[in-house]
Design a protein around this motif. Structure first.
Motif, mmCIF file in Angstrom:
data_model
loop_
_atom_site.group_PDB
_atom_site.id
_atom_site.type_symbol
_atom_site.label_atom_id
_atom_site.label_comp_id
_atom_site.label_asym_id
_atom_site.label_seq_id
_atom_site.Cartn_x
_atom_site.Cartn_y
_atom_site.Cartn_z
ATOM 1 N N VAL A 1 10.789 -1.350 12.132
ATOM 2 C CA VAL A 1 11.483 -0.609 11.073
ATOM 3 C C VAL A 1 12.312 0.571 11.729
ATOM 4 C CG1 VAL A 1 11.610 0.341 9.105
ATOM 5 C CG2 VAL A 1 10.474 -1.607 9.796
ATOM 6 N N ALA A 2 13.823 0.545 11.714
ATOM 7 C CA ALA A 2 14.900 1.690 12.240
ATOM 8 C C ALA A 2 15.352 1.911 10.924
ATOM 9 C CB ALA A 2 15.678 1.376 13.270
ATOM 10 N N ASN A 3 15.230 2.291 9.699
ATOM 11 C CA ASN A 3 15.888 2.442 8.874
ATOM 12 C C ASN A 3 16.474 3.881 8.080
ATOM 13 O OD1 ASN A 3 15.753 0.282 7.830
ATOM 14 N ND2 ASN A 3 14.324 0.451 6.714
ATOM 15 N N GLY A 4 17.543 4.303 7.797
ATOM 16 C CA GLY A 4 17.714 5.528 8.005
ATOM 17 C C GLY A 4 18.242 6.084 6.298
ATOM 18 N N PHE A 5 17.231 6.989 5.219
ATOM 19 C CA PHE A 5 17.816 7.484 4.281
ATOM 20 C C PHE A 5 18.271 8.848 3.901
ATOM 21 C CE2 PHE A 5 13.783 5.051 5.028
ATOM 22 C CZ PHE A 5 13.671 3.567 3.714
ATOM 23 N N GLY A 6 19.639 8.879 3.665
ATOM 24 C CA GLY A 6 20.188 10.279 2.659
ATOM 25 C C GLY A 6 19.091 10.699 1.647
ATOM 26 N N GLY A 7 18.793 12.189 2.220
ATOM 27 C CA GLY A 7 18.127 12.693 0.714
ATOM 28 C C GLY A 7 19.312 13.125 -0.608
ATOM 29 N N ALA A 8 18.352 13.223 -1.286
ATOM 30 C CA ALA A 8 18.960 13.113 -2.601
ATOM 31 C C ALA A 8 19.574 14.958 -2.691
ATOM 32 C CB ALA A 8 17.908 13.138 -4.057
ATOM 33 N N GLY A 9 20.941 15.308 -3.404
ATOM 34 C CA GLY A 9 21.315 16.150 -4.002
ATOM 35 C C GLY A 9 20.659 16.899 -4.548
ATOM 36 N N GLY A 10 21.289 18.560 -4.607
ATOM 37 C CA GLY A 10 20.040 19.092 -5.666
ATOM 38 C C GLY A 10 20.817 19.156 -6.467
ATOM 39 N N THR A 11 19.741 19.592 -7.731
ATOM 40 C CA THR A 11 19.716 19.854 -9.164
ATOM 41 C C THR A 11 20.860 20.961 -9.720
ATOM 42 O OG1 THR A 11 17.479 19.138 -10.098
ATOM 43 C CG2 THR A 11 18.513 20.163 -11.451
ATOM 44 N N GLY A 12 21.779 20.406 -10.036
ATOM 45 C CA GLY A 12 22.900 21.830 -10.804
ATOM 46 C C GLY A 12 22.257 22.638 -11.759
ATOM 47 N N GLY A 13 22.205 24.203 -11.580
ATOM 48 C CA GLY A 13 22.546 24.745 -12.623
ATOM 49 C C GLY A 13 22.891 24.618 -13.835
ATOM 50 N N THR A 14 22.629 25.242 -15.315
ATOM 51 C CA THR A 14 23.156 25.238 -16.062
ATOM 52 C C THR A 14 24.868 25.233 -15.517
ATOM 53 O OG1 THR A 14 21.534 26.999 -17.258
ATOM 54 C CG2 THR A 14 23.713 26.585 -18.319
ATOM 55 N N GLY A 15 25.395 24.380 -16.920
ATOM 56 C CA GLY A 15 27.010 24.263 -16.487
ATOM 57 C C GLY A 15 27.759 23.438 -15.187
ATOM 58 N N GLN A 16 26.610 22.928 -13.899
ATOM 59 C CA GLN A 16 26.727 23.050 -12.447
ATOM 60 C C GLN A 16 26.530 21.499 -12.611
ATOM 61 O OE1 GLN A 16 24.526 25.273 -10.491
ATOM 62 N NE2 GLN A 16 26.968 26.354 -9.928
ATOM 63 N N ALA A 17 26.954 20.936 -12.398
ATOM 64 C CA ALA A 17 26.770 19.388 -11.403
ATOM 65 C C ALA A 17 25.789 19.570 -10.361
ATOM 66 C CB ALA A 17 28.153 18.469 -10.926
ATOM 67 N N GLY A 18 24.876 18.078 -10.195
ATOM 68 C CA GLY A 18 24.601 18.019 -8.719
ATOM 69 C C GLY A 18 24.891 18.315 -7.626
ATOM 70 N N GLY A 19 24.022 18.205 -6.708
ATOM 71 C CA GLY A 19 24.725 18.076 -5.468
ATOM 72 C C GLY A 19 25.302 16.871 -4.797
ATOM 73 N N THR A 20 25.594 16.509 -4.156
ATOM 74 C CA THR A 20 26.202 15.452 -2.931
ATOM 75 C C THR A 20 24.934 14.711 -2.400
ATOM 76 O OG1 THR A 20 28.428 16.105 -3.013
ATOM 77 C CG2 THR A 20 27.714 13.811 -1.383
ATOM 78 N N GLY A 21 24.807 13.311 -2.507
ATOM 79 C CA GLY A 21 24.090 13.057 -1.876
ATOM 80 C C GLY A 21 23.701 12.295 0.225
ATOM 81 N N GLY A 22 23.328 12.609 1.316
ATOM 82 C CA GLY A 22 23.511 12.451 1.299
ATOM 83 C C GLY A 22 23.201 10.756 2.621
ATOM 84 N N ALA A 23 24.239 11.352 3.860
ATOM 85 C CA ALA A 23 24.445 9.133 3.981
ATOM 86 C C ALA A 23 22.676 9.014 4.477
ATOM 87 C CB ALA A 23 25.794 9.559 5.364
#
Length: 816
Positions: free
Chosen positions: A407-429
């Protein structure tokens, strides 16, 4: 302390236990300066003997505990037998050479933690004999001291770095070592917590035999973990983690045998902080360069990497992670052989998982991105990355009795949670690495070709999965891209034999406001002058786009799933897929789907036999959305070269496409290429053969029109050589327009493609083809149904146009 003698019996009271110490500090409050462990050696040489009826502890650890921020370096703890000497210990044996850095001391104005590095814990038989009747523990770990923030101080402090030392079990020059109980080796490095976390860098843990030496063990555990510490300051960074090296290794004609199992760990972990720490996996291997290794139980090797999370403050990115190298390998050369036998299962892990991005503050600081995760990837030099189970082609012999998993898989990390009025962060590659089995060049020239790799079931994974976009009150973040790596089995100039073999190199885009793209990698088999014998071969190189919530779905592009035979291959069945699927979207457009390559190639003079079904698919599916995603099928083919032979049972080749459904407009679809091609070779198929390259437009929903569908190219081409089909042959390249399901939409147009049957020889060699059952060729075009009127403003839609394609049959015995 050093003890050497001809014949010595050491004991303490009734227990027979012996303790040798050469430590530094040991909590001496008056000590000053850095702390270095000393040297303690138990040595039997020149035919001398040391016998201990109880246990043995040899400790040269160094600790700066209680000394503000001082460094500590472990010493050297050794048990050795040389030149005919004998060490015989009935009880448990422990050698320690740890280093523990001092914590910060605010009263002294010292805010950073001290460095802690392990020393050397060494058991060595150099033309001598060592017998341990109990367990053996070799510890050479390093622990960084804690910075002031760990005690409520700071800011601006950093935890101390922790560096692993060397934990060694070596047999040299005809020496021998026997351990009845558990053998454990530890050379891990752990950073200290602080405002920013200290780095953790592991060292070397090794079991090694060379030059006619022998080692006999029961169970073995080895640890060379690199663990970065957590950073607690608002701008603190998690410490980086770097895995070390942990081996069971033979050279010369060394011999290592295990009556139990081996578990070796070179995992790396980044610390958490305002930004997560990076992680790089180490190297974990069971490696017979020359000589013999036999394991009666199972083998588990881990060189994973895990990036730290952004958990403190706002806006930090997750740590990146790169998997290391995990392998079982038998090399050999023309002059010296190598053998590695594992009776049970063998599991090799070298994946990378990115950390989670930090939260947004609801104001000027946006949510952070997830870290990238990359599986261990071979870079052209040994140990540069990946998961392997391989043997040298000349005299390497690898045999694994249980299931083999790489197994040599790659998993990008989840983007962070946006605050009030903000979008969430970008997921990693997420990017897949390298997973490889079979035989390879090794140390030899290939002149002998006596190497072999024998497996039971074999599974290889090199998938890439993009991280999901983070949640936020203003929407999700973007999904990360997922890209497959390389999952492959090679028979290079020698024999590879296995049961079922599965290779996976899929690329999966992360879900988000806009879905991440998914791109398949390379998955399959290569026979390079060798022989492959197996049951079912299953390979996947899918590309799946992520789902978009408000934006478009991600594109999905298939990779390559293939078998190339330049030698001989005999299998029970083949199932290869390189499909591309566009991601759907709730309010945006569907992603595009593109098929890849699913193929079998039998080159000039080679031989391929499949006693069961052969299924090759390169589908494309557009994602659903406001406008459906288009779909472009790839290539599914069997090609047979000059003087090559292919003996098959049932055959199914499909390169079809289906457009995504759309509220406004269905996606278009274009069939790909599905063909059997002979270029001077011979092919027989004992079962039915179906070859499809159709295109079906997506449906129009909610009043939208259907998409157009175009057939591709499907056929059999015999350019010299002979093709024999014992049962039916069906060739289909239809085009079908999508229906309009809502009121008023028009049906899509359908255009047939090309169904080709060509038999063409030349002056040097004729061409022939026979079909014992029915022959069907379809290239119809069918328009989709128009939508019904709603009795109000929307009249009924028009049906789509249908146009047939080309249906060609040609037989040219002599093209000259």
């Amino acid at each position: 302390m050093r003890h050497e003698s001809e014949h010595v019996a050491l004991g303490a009271g009734d227990t027979g236990d012996v303790v040798l110490r050469a430590q530094a500090n040991d909590n001496l409050a008056a000590a000053s300066g850095d702390n270095n462990g000393g040297t303690a050696t138990l040595l039997a040489q020149n035919s001398g003997q040391v016998q201990i009826a109880g246990t043995l502890l040899v400790d040269t650890s160094a600790s700066a505990a209680g000394l503000g921020g001082f460094d500590a370096f472990g010493g050297q703890s050794t048990v050795a037998a040389q030149s005919g000497g004998l060490v015989d210990i009935s009880g448990d044996v422990t050698l320690s050479a740890n280093g523990v850095g001092g914590d910060a001391d605010g009263a002294l104005g010292i805010i950073d933690g001290g460095v802690g590095n392990g020393g050397t814990a060494n058991v060595e038989a150099d033309d001598g004999t060592i017998l341990f009747g109990g367990s053996l523990a070799l510890d050479a770990q390093g622990f960084g001291g804690r910075g002031a923030s760990a005690f409520g101080g700071g800011p601006g402090d950093t935890g101390g770095s922790g560096g692993g030392g060397s934990a060694l079990l070596n047999a040299l020059q005809g020496g021998s070592i026997s351990v009845v109980g558990l053998t454990s080796l530890s050379a891990s490095g752990t950073g200290g917590d602080g405002g920013s976390g200290g780095d953790g860098v592991a060292g070397l843990a090794q079991v090694f035999a060379t030059d006619t030496a022998a080692i006999s063990l029961a169970d073995v555990t080895g640890f060379a973990r690199g663990t970065g510490a957590n950073g607690s300051a608002a701008n603190g960074i998690g410490g980086s983690g770097e895995g070390g090296r942990v081996f069971i290794l033979t050279e010369g004609i060394g011999d290592i045998s295990l009556t139990g199992s081996a578990t070796l760990d070179a995992i790396a972990s980044g610390g958490d902080g305002q930004s997560g720490g990076d992680a790089t996996g180490g190297e974990a291997g069971v490696y017979a360069m020359f000589g013999t290794i036999a394991v009666d139980g199972s083998v588990q090797l881990s060189a994973d990497a895990i990036g730290g999370d952004a958990t403190v403050g706002f806006g930090g990115n997750g740590g990146n992670a790169l998997g290391g190298t995990a392998y079982v390998q038998a090399d050999g050369s023309e002059e010296e052989g190598a053998s590695l036998t594992i009776a049970g299962d063998a599991t090799m892990l070298a994946s990378g998982r990115g950390g989670v991005g930090g939260a947004g503050d609801g104001g000027a600081i946006a949510a952070g991105s997830g870290g990238s995760g990359t599986g261990g990837t071979y870079q052209g030099t040994p140990g540069s990355g990946g998961a392997f189970a391989i043997a040298g082609r000349d005299t390497g012999e690898l045999s694994i009795g249980g299931e083999t998993i790489l197994v040599a898989n790659g998993f990008g990390g989840a983007g962070g949670t946006g605050g009030t009025g903000q979008a969430g962060g970008t997921g990693g590659a997420g990017t897949g690495g390298t997973a490889q089995a079979g035989t390879f060049a090794g140390q030899g020239s290939g002149a002998l070709g006596d190497g072999q790799a024998i497996y039971d079931a074999l599974i290889l994974e090199a998938n890439g999965t993009g991280g999901a976009g983070g949640a936020g009150t203003s929407g999700l973040g973007l999904g990360g891209a997922g890209t497959g790596g390389l999952a492959a089995v090679f028979a290079n100039g020698s024999l590879v034999s296995a049961g079922d073999i599965t290779t996976l190199a899929d690329g999966l885009g992360g879900n988000g406001s806009t879905g991440g793209n998914g791109t398949g990698g390379a998955s399959g088999f290569g026979v390079v002058g060798g022989t492959l014998i197996a049951d079912t071969l299953a390979s996947s190189a899918h590309g799946d786009g992520g789902t978009g919530s408000t934006g478009n779905g991600g594109d999905g592009t298939g990779g390559e799933a293939s078998l190339n035979v330049d030698g001989s291959a005999t299998v029970a069945a083949v199932n290869f897929a390189s499909n591309g699927r566009g991601g759907g979207s709730s309010t945006g457009n569907g992603g595009v789907g593109r098929g890849g390559l699913a193929a079998i190639g039998v080159v000039a003079g080679a031989e391929f036999n499949a006693t069961g079904d052969v299924d090759l698919t390169s589908y494309a599916d557009g994602g659903a959305g406001e406008i459906g995603g288009d779909a472009f099928a790839g290539t599914a083919s069997v090609e047979v070269g000059d003087e090559a032979t292919a003996s098959l049972a049932a055959v199914f080749l499909a390169a079809s496409a289906e457009g995504g459904d759309g509220n406004q407009l269905g996606g278009e679809a274009l069939g790909g290429s599905a063909q059997i091609v002979l270029s001077g070779g011979n092919l027989t198929a004992s079962g039915p053969v179906n070859i499809l390259a159709s295109g079906s437009g997506g449906r129009g929903q909610s009043g939208g029109s259907g998409g157009d569908g175009y057939g591709g190219i499907a056929g059999v081409i015999v350019s010299r050589g002979d093709a024999g089909f014992d049962q039916s042959l069906a060739i289909v390249a239809d085009g079908e327009g999508g229906d309009a399901n809502g009121p008023g939409g028009d049906g899509g147009d359908g255009y047939g493609g090309a169904a080709v049957l060509l038999v063409q020889g030349d002056a040097l060699r004729a061409a022939s083809m026979s079909v014992q059952g029915t022959l069907d060729m379809f290239v119809s075009g069918a328009g989709g149904d128009g939508g019904a009127g709603d009795g109000d403003q929307n009249a009924a839609g028009a049906g789509g146009t249908g146009r047939g394609g080309r249906n060609d049959f040609a037989s040219l015995v002599d093209s000259g």
